[in-house]
Design a protein around this motif. Structure first.
Motif, PDB file in Angstrom:
ATOM      1  N   ALA A   1      72.126 -81.381 -24.857  1.00 49.05           N
ATOM      2  CA  ALA A   1      71.656 -81.480 -26.093  1.00 49.05           C
ATOM      3  C   ALA A   1      71.457 -79.998 -26.635  1.00 49.05           C
ATOM      4  O   ALA A   1      71.122 -79.163 -25.874  1.00 49.05           O
ATOM      5  N   GLY A   2      71.512 -80.167 -28.004  1.00 51.53           N
ATOM      6  CA  GLY A   2      71.048 -78.912 -28.566  1.00 51.53           C
ATOM      7  C   GLY A   2      72.180 -78.703 -29.662  1.00 51.53           C
ATOM      8  O   GLY A   2      73.148 -79.537 -29.781  1.00 51.53           O
ATOM      9  N   GLU A   3      72.339 -77.391 -30.367  1.00 46.84           N
ATOM     10  CA  GLU A   3      73.194 -77.529 -31.205  1.00 46.84           C
ATOM     11  C   GLU A   3      74.599 -76.742 -30.910  1.00 46.84           C
ATOM     12  O   GLU A   3      74.511 -76.174 -30.023  1.00 46.84           O
ATOM     13  N   VAL A   4      75.756 -77.462 -31.368  1.00 47.15           N
ATOM     14  CA  VAL A   4      76.837 -77.231 -31.066  1.00 47.15           C
ATOM     15  C   VAL A   4      77.352 -75.891 -32.048  1.00 47.15           C
ATOM     16  O   VAL A   4      77.389 -76.197 -33.291  1.00 47.15           O
ATOM     17  N   PRO A   5      77.740 -74.756 -31.789  1.00 50.65           N
ATOM     18  CA  PRO A   5      78.196 -73.723 -32.637  1.00 50.65           C
ATOM     19  C   PRO A   5      79.698 -74.017 -33.451  1.00 50.65           C
ATOM     20  O   PRO A   5      80.299 -74.911 -32.827  1.00 50.65           O
ATOM     21  N   GLY A   6      79.535 -73.861 -34.658  1.00 47.15           N
ATOM     22  CA  GLY A   6      81.008 -74.258 -35.608  1.00 47.15           C
ATOM     23  C   GLY A   6      80.578 -75.680 -36.135  1.00 47.15           C
ATOM     24  O   GLY A   6      79.618 -76.363 -35.921  1.00 47.15           O
ATOM     25  N   PRO A   7      82.017 -75.915 -36.677  1.00 48.50           N
ATOM     26  CA  PRO A   7      81.859 -77.500 -37.329  1.00 48.50           C
ATOM     27  C   PRO A   7      82.061 -78.414 -36.244  1.00 48.50           C
ATOM     28  O   PRO A   7      82.331 -78.065 -35.149  1.00 48.50           O
TER      29      PRO A   7
END
Length: 132
Positions: A77-83
Motif C-alpha cells: 500500500a502507498g503511492e506508486v511513482p509515475g502514472p
C-alpha cells in the motif's frame, strides 16, 4: 480442456509493465487460441475414445456466465511513482460485460431485499458499488 477468457484485472503498474515488454492493449486476440498439439490416438489418457490423431487440441472460450472479476491485492500500500493504471486496459467483449452487469444487478437486488433500504440509501449503495 483449457478455457480462456478476456483479461479482466489491473494493478497500478500494469501499463508500465506492458510497455516494458511490448504488450499492446489494442491487440486483443484472447479469443483466438492457438492449437496446442496433436492428439495421440494411442494415449487413452490424453483424449476421449474415437478421437483421431490429426485433430489439434485447442482451448475453449469460457462461458460468459462463469466469468468473474480477478482482483490483485495491493500488498504494498502507498503511492506508486509515475502514472498508474486505474482500470483494465483491455475492453471486455459485450457478452462478458453483460454477464458482469447482470451479476452486479443480482448482488444489488439481493442487498436491497436483505436491507429493506429507502431510495436515498439505494443511491448511496449504487455510488459505492460503482466506485469500487
Amino acid at each position: 480442456m483449457i478455457q480462456v477468457a478476456p483479461y479482466n484485472t489491473f494493478y497500478p503498474e500494469l501499463e508500465e509493465h506492458m510497455n516494458q515488454v511490448g504488450i499492446e492493449p489494442t491487440i486483443n486476440i484472447w479469443n483466438e487460441p492457438l492449437p496446442l498439439g496433436v492428439v495421440d490416438p494411442h494415449d487413452s489418457l490424453s483424449h476421449p475414445a474415437g478421437v483421431s490423431d490429426v485433430q489439434a487440441e485447442t482451448a475453449a472460450l469460457l462461458d460468459p456466465d462463469q466469468f468473474t472479476n480477478f482482483l490483485i491485492p495491493n500488498w504494498f500500500a502507498g503511492e506508486v511513482p509515475g502514472p498508474t493504471t486505474k482500470d483494465n486496459p483491455f475492453p471486455l467483449p459485450e457478452a462478458y460485460l453483460a454477464s458482469q452487469l447482470k451479476n452486479l444487478l443480482e448482488i444489488f437486488a439481493s442487498y436491497i431485499v436483505c436491507k429493506e433500504i429507502n431510495e436515498f440509501q439505494l443511491c448511496k449503495v449504487a455510488i459505492e458499488i460503482c466506485n469500487g
